[in-house]
Scaffold this active site. Structure first.
Site, short mmCIF file in Angstrom:
data_model
loop_
_atom_site.label_atom_id
_atom_site.label_comp_id
_atom_site.label_asym_id
_atom_site.label_seq_id
_atom_site.Cartn_x
_atom_site.Cartn_y
_atom_site.Cartn_z
NE ARG A 1 7.82 10.66 13.29
CZ ARG A 1 7.75 9.25 12.60
NH1 ARG A 1 6.87 8.58 11.70
NH2 ARG A 1 9.22 8.71 11.99
CD GLU B 1 11.09 7.99 6.28
OE1 GLU B 1 11.48 8.15 8.19
OE2 GLU B 1 11.56 6.50 5.79
CG HIS C 1 15.43 -0.61 10.66
ND1 HIS C 1 15.78 0.12 8.93
CD2 HIS C 1 15.75 -1.55 10.60
CE1 HIS C 1 15.92 -1.08 8.45
NE2 HIS C 1 15.81 -2.17 9.29
CG ASN D 1 7.78 8.78 8.43
OD1 ASN D 1 6.96 8.24 7.97
ND2 ASN D 1 9.10 9.85 8.53
N GLY E 1 10.02 1.51 8.64
CA GLY E 1 10.68 1.17 10.17
C GLY E 1 11.26 0.27 9.60
CD GLU F 1 10.40 -0.15 -2.84
OE1 GLU F 1 11.27 -0.08 -1.90
OE2 GLU F 1 9.81 0.52 -2.93
C1 MV4 Z 1 14.85 -0.35 0.85
C2 MV4 Z 1 16.27 -0.61 0.96
C3 MV4 Z 1 16.90 -0.92 -0.35
N1 MV4 Z 1 16.27 -1.13 -1.48
N2 MV4 Z 1 13.72 -0.24 -0.09
C4 MV4 Z 1 14.26 -0.03 5.34
C5 MV4 Z 1 13.03 0.95 6.50
C6 MV4 Z 1 11.98 0.77 5.58
N3 MV4 Z 1 11.11 2.60 5.53
C7 MV4 Z 1 12.76 0.33 4.36
N4 MV4 Z 1 14.20 0.18 3.80
C8 MV4 Z 1 15.01 0.21 2.90
N5 MV4 Z 1 14.17 0.14 1.84
C9 MV4 Z 1 14.63 -1.02 -1.30
N6 MV4 Z 1 13.82 -0.91 -2.51
C10 MV4 Z 1 17.32 -0.49 2.00
C11 MV4 Z 1 16.32 -0.09 3.40
C12 MV4 Z 1 16.91 -0.46 4.36
C13 MV4 Z 1 17.28 1.29 5.21
C14 MV4 Z 1 16.52 2.30 4.75
C15 MV4 Z 1 16.92 3.85 5.55
C16 MV4 Z 1 17.69 3.67 6.23
C17 MV4 Z 1 18.34 2.62 7.01
C18 MV4 Z 1 18.29 1.31 6.18
C19 MV4 Z 1 18.64 -0.24 6.66
C20 MV4 Z 1 18.52 -1.28 6.65
C21 MV4 Z 1 17.72 -1.03 5.36
#
Ligand code: MV4
Length: 450
Positions: free
Chosen positions: A291, A275, A235, A289, A164, A200
């Site tokens: 759920r 996801e 988020h 997830n 999240g 990452e």
């Molecule tokens: C990321 C990313 C960019 N690069 N991982 C945000 C929630 C968490 N579950 C993982 N997230 C992200 N991981 C890498 N390697 C950008 C996000 C992210 C994001 C992802 C999905 C939906 C909205 C977001 C908002 C900001 C950052």
């Protein structure tokens, strides 16, 4: 089949579960806090039990109270909904230990997917594409710096117990690594009681695309297509749609088949969501997830499948009633989350709903537990309902959603409906050309101008 299901949740999802149970001739027990005595779920369930004071910690998260309510009412299964205890492995374990069925996957799988380092390693071994990064956790700053230099900046430091978006650190240059690493670890320790972090490569402008999956106890596993959830702020998702405006049928089947194969190999039971981040035509696993999700109606609208009924059937040991060739993807669906919030400042706006009229007509679905005269309590999430529309194609769907928004009346509290109307009229939304950054950038522009 189960005879009586206790619903360990509130709001629209409690109502959604009651509806599925009613159609399956299963009796229902609504548990509620003292703040939810006049909720629609309490009114519509066959029985209700008060489990504690308003604070979630003392009611909807109060495991002993919930188990006692299940024992007192003679329930044989517990549906956790989303949020609250839905991804709490310890709760799932205790439910089973007390002789009830948990409507969801095994505690072991919930635990495995809750540990993001383990989840990533597991699904990678089973064939899902993952973001390049550290092999497992990064326990020493020197190792993290070394890995970052090898894969190239920018990198992202993530908490293994996170998810999240909480506790992530973007690092642009090697000079900044040590501080970011220490910050990430201490934030993870404070927030999750676990300072395990991993690394990452940072994807700069991806979309959030998730695949709905389902498994049963007979070795069947399928995917039900994707939802594009890129329209989000801090988020919190605001709009979800399926199919994604950017995927071809071939891409859907390729990633969907990989997702279904993965959960089949895991022996996964029930509904799940895998996801992904999607950038430059490629998918990267983000998290799984375990759920049912808020946005599940998008999938229900394009497949015609009742996902809650299916969760209940597979939890009772029945085989999936859906198979690969047993359904078709039809048309397009969009869901908007309606929050009792100021549409400009996002400040919560609890209070009494003085006037209410639900939208309707062809292809319109309104999942909500509000009614005229209902008082929205201030203690919980501000989502008061979801408006979901279906159309033959995306354009028809957008037009229908705008029409349905205009006929919705919610007075007495502020809602995010005007914000949704604005989003749906933006050219980038209409063309489908948006990423996870789009809404926040567009809002900054909007507020900067006025
Ligand atoms: C990321 C990313 C960019 N690069 N991982 C945000 C929630 C968490 N579950 C993982 N997230 C992200 N991981 C890498 N390697 C950008 C996000 C992210 C994001 C992802 C999905 C939906 C909205 C977001 C908002 C900001 C950052």
């Amino acid at each position: 089949m189960f005879k009586k299901i206790l619903i360990a949740n509130r709001g629209e999802i409690a109502l959604r579960i009651i509806r599925a149970c009613r159609e399956m001739d299963i009796a229902t027990v609504a548990v509620h806090s003292t703040a939810d005595t006049s909720s629609m779920a309490v009114r519509l369930a066959d029985e209700s039990v008060c489990i504690g004071p308003p604070s979630s910690k003392d009611s909807y998260l109060n495991i002993p109270s919930i188990l006692t309510a299940a024992a007192l009412t003679g329930a044989d299964a517990i549906h956790p909904g989303y949020g609250f205890l839905s991804e709490n492995a310890q709760f799932a374990r205790m439910v089973e230990e007390h002789g009830f069925n948990f409507i969801g996957p095994s505690p072991e799988l919930i635990e495995q997917m809750g540990d993001k380092v383990r989840a990533k390693q597991t699904v990678q071994e089973l064939g899902l594409p993952v973001v390049p990064g550290s092999k497992g956790s990064v326990d020493r700053v020197e190792d993290g710096l070394q890995t970052s230099i090898e894969m190239g900046f920018p990198v992202l430091i993530k908490a293994s117990s996170g998810g999240g978006g909480k506790g992530m650190q973007i690092v642009e240059r090697s000079e900044d690594f040590e501080l970011a690493y220490n910050t990430a670890r201490s934030e993870a320790r404070v927030n999750f009681g676990d300072d395990t972090v991993y690394l990452e490569k940072y994807l700069s402008n991806p979309r959030h695309i998730e695949i709905q999956v389902f498994g049963d106890s007979h070795g069947n596993a399928i995917h039900l297509g994707e939802r594009d959830c890129s329209i989000q702020r801090r988020h919190q998702k605001l709009v979800e749609e399926g199919p994604s405006p950017v995927l071809t049928h071939e891409q859907r089947e390729e990633i969907g088949t990989l997702a279904a194969d993965t959960i089949r190999k895991l022996g996964y039971l029930g509904a799940g969501t895998i996801e992904f981040l999607y950038e430059d035509g490629k998918f990267y696993f983000m998290e799984m997830n375990t759920r049912i999700q808020v946005e599940h109606p998008v999938t229900e609208m394009i497949t015609g499948i009742d996902l809650i009924a299916e969760q209940i059937r597979v939890a009772a040991g029945e085989p999936l009633t859906i198979c690969k060739n047993g359904f078709r993807f039809r048309g397009h669906a969009i869901e908007i989350r309606i929050n009792a919030e100021d549409p400009d400042t996002f400040m919560p706006s609890p209070g009494k709903i003085t006037q209410f009229h639900a939208p309707g007509g062809l292809g319109v679905r309104f999942d909500s537990s509000i009614y005229s005269g209902y008082s929205i309590p201030p203690y919980y999430d501000s989502m008061i309902g979801k408006l979901i529309v279906h159309g033959r194609n995306r354009d028809e769907c957008i037009k229908r959603l705008l029409r349905a928004i205009r006929e919705t009346v919610v007075e007495g509290v502020k809602t995010t409906l005007p914000l949704h109307e604005w989003i749906l009229n933006q050219p980038e939304f209409i063309s489908g050309d948006y990423t996870i950054k789009w809404l926040e950038e567009k809002l900054a522009e909007k507020n900067g101008k006025s």
